[in-house]
Design an enzyme around this catalytic site. Structure first.
Site, PDB file in Angstrom:
ATOM      1  N   ASP A  66      49.968 -69.105  59.258  1.00  0.00           N
ATOM      2  CA  ASP A  66      49.189 -70.227  59.795  1.00  0.00           C
ATOM      3  C   ASP A  66      49.522 -70.530  61.255  1.00  0.00           C
ATOM      4  OD1 ASP A  66      48.470 -70.523  57.021  1.00  0.00           O
ATOM      5  OD2 ASP A  66      50.251 -71.771  56.743  1.00  0.00           O
ATOM      6  N   GLU A 275      39.222 -74.209  54.072  1.00  0.00           N
ATOM      7  CA  GLU A 275      40.455 -74.739  54.661  1.00  0.00           C
ATOM      8  C   GLU A 275      40.640 -74.126  56.049  1.00  0.00           C
ATOM      9  OE1 GLU A 275      43.741 -73.574  52.208  1.00  0.00           O
ATOM     10  OE2 GLU A 275      43.392 -71.443  52.488  1.00  0.00           O
TER      11      GLU A 275
END
Length: 372
Positions: A66, A275
């Site tokens: 991420d 997401e």
């Protein structure tokens, strides 16, 4: 940042990547270390059927995912999740993603050495935190650096917190409570040219966004989002206050439409939001990019305003090795780059490694699809 034990798409693990496993530890050392951004080349003779990855992991001393990349003080700073082996069985709620701290990384240039500055924030130093320190983002304003993070509170509900530091490498000190009105996961903060700042956030399934459809947290809501020919749940956006620590106004849903001007449907799983949202601006146009989750694509939509509505445009990146896909897009010198992750080093979808590659555009500003 979720996974499904039923739909894993792991490609064969490269032999040379397996050799690096011994170097990847889940410890949280605060000692600064320096590693090279050039991992060993894959042994194609040992794995003739394996496809060569487009790029190599930036670091191999820890597992990272991420990646939120920013240019601070003339360097590239990266704020990733820090994956660890927690020994928790996989499920669709993502319980096996049990991260406990953030390591902050920096590099002088693309292709240069990467410095691990150690732990910038630990879950034990967040007064209201319970478990699962997921994908963060960072921002800078008026001499202060801000680290935004999602973590479950002591009632097991995801909230978004903020921590501050006078240096981009930290350490960061967390505020005593989460941002009022915040919920779900994956905060991404965008600072516009007029000085306004916005936070984009939200994630389905284990990210709990589907539990907020009535405006408050519903513990009895389904584990997954509504399905079928109904409007898809989408990311949330809120304007940030001048101090970058509060919402300045209501949280709104970010509408993503199809080419006909109709909101994307829940059944449109290759285009609807799941997401990992990110915002960037190019030639006066706003680009909102995100993960489609269980279809494993990074896609994007554009708008003339930072809050939308947005119109779907296409695929930025095809599926990576592993279940999750999460990214950031930044301009560096005269080029644009996308930071992302896969599972080349471990072959396990909860033990990931961050990467970077160039992002290319066509003459009309549309983004060329990347095959990772």
């Amino acid at each position: 940042m979720l996974t499904s034990s039923k739909t894993q798409r792991l490609a064969p693990v490269l032999a040379a990547s397996l050799a690096l496993l011994g170097a990847c530890q889940s410890n949280s050392s605060t000692q600064e270390t320096t590693t090279t951004s050039e991992a060993p080349k894959a042994d194609t003779a040992a794995a003739p059927a394996a496809k060569q990855p487009l790029s190599q992991p930036l670091i191999s001393n820890i597992y990272t995912a991420d990646p939120s990349a920013h240019l601070f003080e003339g360097k590239i700073y990266i704020y990733p999740s820090h994956d660890i082996e927690a020994g928790i069985p996989e499920n669709d709620k993502g319980d096996h993603f049990a991260m406990r701290d953030y390591h902050i990384l920096s590099m002088d240039s693309i292709g240069g050495k990467v410095t691990d500055h150690g732990v910038g924030l630990d879950i034990k130093d967040i007064p209201w935190a319970g478990r699962q320190l997921w994908a963060p983002d960072a921002a800078f304003k008026a001499g202060t650096y801000y680290l935004y993070f999602p973590v479950k509170d002591k009632q097991d509900v995801f909230r978004i917190g903020v921590a501050t530091s006078k240096t981009p490498a930290g350490p960061f000190k967390a505020d005593p409570a989460p941002i009022a009105g915040s919920f779900s996961i994956d905060p991404a903060v965008f600072q516009d040219t007029d000085g306004s700042a916005y936070m984009y956030f939200g994630g389905l399934w284990g990210g709990q966004l589907q539990r907020w459809q009535k405006g408050t947290y519903d513990a009895n809501a389904p584990e997954k989002e509504p399905s079928g020919d109904v409007p898809a749940l989408s990311a949330r956006v809120a304007k940030l206050s001048a101090d970058m620590k509060h919402f300045d106004g209501p949280v709104k849903e970010l509408v993503i439409m199809d080419e006909a001007g109709k909101p994307l449907l829940a059944s449109d799983t290759k285009r609807r939001f799941f997401e990992g949202g990110w915002m960037h601006k190019y030639q006066g146009k706003y680009y909102f990019s995100y993960s489609t989750g269980d279809t494993h694509l990074l896609v994007y939509a554009t708008s003339s305003t930072p809050t939308g509505p947005f119109t779907y445009q296409g695929v930025i990146m095809e599926p990576v090795q592993g279940w999750t896909t999460h990214h950031s897009i930044v301009p560096i010198k005269d080029k644009w780059y996308i930071f992302y992750h896969d599972t080349q080093l471990s072959g396990k979808t909860w033990l990931r490694n961050i990467k970077v590659t160039e992002l290319k555009r066509r003459a009309d500003g549309s983004i060329e699809t990347i095959v990772p």
